[in-house]
Design a protein around this motif. Structure first.
Motif, mmCIF file in Angstrom:
data_model
loop_
_atom_site.group_PDB
_atom_site.id
_atom_site.type_symbol
_atom_site.label_atom_id
_atom_site.label_comp_id
_atom_site.label_asym_id
_atom_site.label_seq_id
_atom_site.Cartn_x
_atom_site.Cartn_y
_atom_site.Cartn_z
ATOM 1 N N ASP A 1 -0.329 0.314 11.996
ATOM 2 C CA ASP A 1 -1.676 0.540 11.471
ATOM 3 C C ASP A 1 -1.635 1.100 10.065
ATOM 4 O O ASP A 1 -2.671 1.265 9.428
ATOM 5 N N GLY A 2 -0.434 1.402 9.578
ATOM 6 C CA GLY A 2 -0.267 1.862 8.205
ATOM 7 C C GLY A 2 -0.561 3.318 7.981
ATOM 8 O O GLY A 2 -0.410 3.812 6.865
ATOM 9 N N VAL A 3 -0.965 4.047 9.034
ATOM 10 C CA VAL A 3 -1.396 5.420 8.840
ATOM 11 C C VAL A 3 -0.638 6.396 9.726
ATOM 12 O O VAL A 3 -0.266 7.480 9.295
ATOM 13 N N HIS A 4 -0.372 6.033 10.992
ATOM 14 C CA HIS A 4 0.214 6.968 11.952
ATOM 15 C C HIS A 4 1.553 6.418 12.462
ATOM 16 O O HIS A 4 1.684 6.042 13.636
ATOM 17 N N PRO A 5 2.567 6.369 11.633
ATOM 18 C CA PRO A 5 3.798 5.662 12.005
ATOM 19 C C PRO A 5 4.604 6.315 13.125
ATOM 20 O O PRO A 5 5.409 5.643 13.767
ATOM 21 N N PHE A 6 4.426 7.610 13.377
ATOM 22 C CA PHE A 6 5.266 8.293 14.360
ATOM 23 C C PHE A 6 4.641 8.340 15.752
ATOM 24 O O PHE A 6 5.285 8.799 16.699
ATOM 25 N N PRO B 1 -4.362 -4.309 2.764
ATOM 26 C CA PRO B 1 -5.344 -3.235 2.933
ATOM 27 C C PRO B 1 -4.849 -2.145 3.881
ATOM 28 O O PRO B 1 -4.121 -2.418 4.836
ATOM 29 N N SER B 2 -5.233 -0.912 3.579
ATOM 30 C CA SER B 2 -4.909 0.256 4.414
ATOM 31 C C SER B 2 -3.412 0.527 4.501
ATOM 32 O O SER B 2 -2.948 1.143 5.449
ATOM 33 N N THR C 1 -1.165 -6.771 9.759
ATOM 34 C CA THR C 1 -1.763 -7.066 8.461
ATOM 35 C C THR C 1 -2.977 -7.977 8.596
ATOM 36 O O THR C 1 -2.927 -8.971 9.319
ATOM 37 N N ALA C 2 -4.028 -7.643 7.888
ATOM 38 C CA ALA C 2 -5.258 -8.438 7.921
ATOM 39 C C ALA C 2 -5.101 -9.710 7.100
ATOM 40 O O ALA C 2 -4.361 -9.755 6.112
ATOM 41 N N TYR D 1 -4.134 -2.557 -5.759
ATOM 42 C CA TYR D 1 -4.049 -3.831 -5.045
ATOM 43 C C TYR D 1 -4.482 -3.665 -3.588
ATOM 44 O O TYR D 1 -5.232 -4.473 -3.045
ATOM 45 N N SER D 2 -3.981 -2.608 -2.953
ATOM 46 C CA SER D 2 -4.323 -2.344 -1.556
ATOM 47 C C SER D 2 -5.792 -1.943 -1.417
ATOM 48 O O SER D 2 -6.500 -2.429 -0.527
ATOM 49 N N LEU D 3 -6.255 -1.075 -2.295
ATOM 50 C CA LEU D 3 -7.636 -0.603 -2.213
ATOM 51 C C LEU D 3 -8.629 -1.737 -2.463
ATOM 52 O O LEU D 3 -9.698 -1.788 -1.846
#
Length: 380
Positions: free
Chosen positions: A229-234, A34-35, A250-251, A41-43
């Motif tokens: 967190d999968g969103v803010h890698p930098f 997820p995320s 990962t959850a 699959y992720s959604l």
């Protein structure tokens, strides 16, 4: 025939829907990370996790002011919350009811300059001296952390009184609801509780390795565990506010789906479960009072969860528990139950206590068998 009376440690009998949910997650081939992507699959996993969070908010009557983060158990949840909220130099109030999941993080924080005071508990009953809250309050007091229900005596905290104290003095309030979630109502709707930390594998009937945090979104917490967190890698620091700062990595999607099924079961049978466990507790307590030479610990004048600590005069708790298992195939928990201060109050630091604890799968016949066994042990 085997009898299981160790539900305060974990429920081994789960509703079929829990296994079905975990199996679906693991065998369908449909659930991704997820995320972490925009594909189906992720959604699909993301939606399951969000639906599970909605169930947690429903369980605790928590509004939009609260967010939910899933963890491996209440121990991790309490570590994340306490270490994320308590600042060096702060003063914390807690009680002698606490499990080591609260005490040991506090002892760590004590080495970093945090000071701690404890609400005393009476000998024999472990009834709390709530007046200690006012008497031990300091200008630097920041937070109160309490066990909502004792995992040794089964007694339930006077939460109304504690909430009023915290509101009056502007203090953060953290609750360990490991023994109460799914057993007695927990209502966060007035916003007085900063966070509840819960575990999934007890009276919520979820898989082991599940639990979480239901926390006010405005709680002044900092991240303790950091990572992807999968969103803010930098970004160098963990992004997001509460509760996202508790969700690095990962959850456990399959576990969360199983936990959601357990919570849904608890919610759909809420009144029946409460009535059933109250009846079992009344049956057991009445029978215990007829067993010669038996001490039953706790306060029986107020609300309780179905947990009982007992001892036979002069007998080690481990010896009694071994007899119950080896002779009667009854699983109980002897010893100190990771709650040393309660046992200090009860005067059982030498022998511990034998704990019986029930679930919705315990039957009246199980209780009768336990009482018969205790009568026979008393006659030895």
């Amino acid at each position: 025939m085997m009898y299981y009376f160790d539900n305060a440690a974990t429920t081994v009998q789960k509703p079929a829907c829990v296994a079905d949910a975990v199996s679906k997650a693991l065998t369908s081939g449909l659930y991704g990370n997820p995320s972490r992507a925009a594909h189906g699959y992720s959604l699909r996993s993301y939606r399951e996790v969000e639906q599970a969070k909605d169930l947690v908010r429903r369980l605790f009557h928590a509004g939009d002011d609260y967010g939910v983060a899933f963890t491996h158990n209440s121990t991790l949840a309490l570590n994340l919350v306490l270490k994320g909220l308590i600042r060096p130099g702060a003063h914390v109030l807690t009680t002698m009811w606490e499990h080591n999941a609260v005490l040991r993080p506090l002892y760590q924080l004590e080495k970093e300059g945090v000071t701690i005071d404890y609400v005393r508990a009476d000998a024999g009953t472990a009834r709390l001296h709530y007046e200690d809250l006012e008497q031990k309050l300091r200008p630097e007091t920041q937070l109160v952390v309490c066990n909502h229900a004792s995992n040794v005596t089964g007694n339930v905290l006077d939460l109304t009184r504690v909430k009023e104290f915290c509101r009056r003095h502007g203090l953060l309030l953290v609750l360990d609801v490991s023994q109460s979630a799914g057993v007695i109502p927990i209502d966060l709707s007035d916003g007085s509780v900063t966070a509840v930390c819960f575990t999934g594998h007890k009276s919520l009937y979820g898989p082991g390795g599940t639990g979480g945090i239901c926390i006010r979104r405005d709680a002044p917490a900092v991240p303790v565990v950091t990572g992807g967190d999968g969103v803010h890698p930098f970004e160098h620091e963990q992004p997001g506010g509460v509760p996202a700062i508790f969700e690095a990595g990962t959850a456990n999607v399959s576990g969360i789906m199983g936990l959601a099924a357990g919570i849904a079961y608890s919610l759909s049978h809420e009144q029946d479960l409460k009535k059933r466990q109250n009846a079992l507790s009344e049956q057991f307590l009445a029978g215990l009072r007829q067993v010669p030479g038996l001490t039953v610990y706790g306060d029986f004048t107020g609300p309780r969860v179905p947990v009982f600590a007992i001892n036979f005069a002069g007998a080690e708790s481990a010896t009694v528990s071994d007899i119950l298992w080896n002779t009667y195939e009854m699983a109980t928990r002897p010893g100190f139950h990771c709650a040393p201060l309660v046992h200090r109050a009860l005067g059982t630091t030498d022998i511990g206590a034998v704990r019986f604890s029930f679930s919705s799968f315990t039957t009246a016949g199980d209780i009768d068998a336990a009482l018969k066994a205790l009568h026979e042990i008393a006659a030895l």
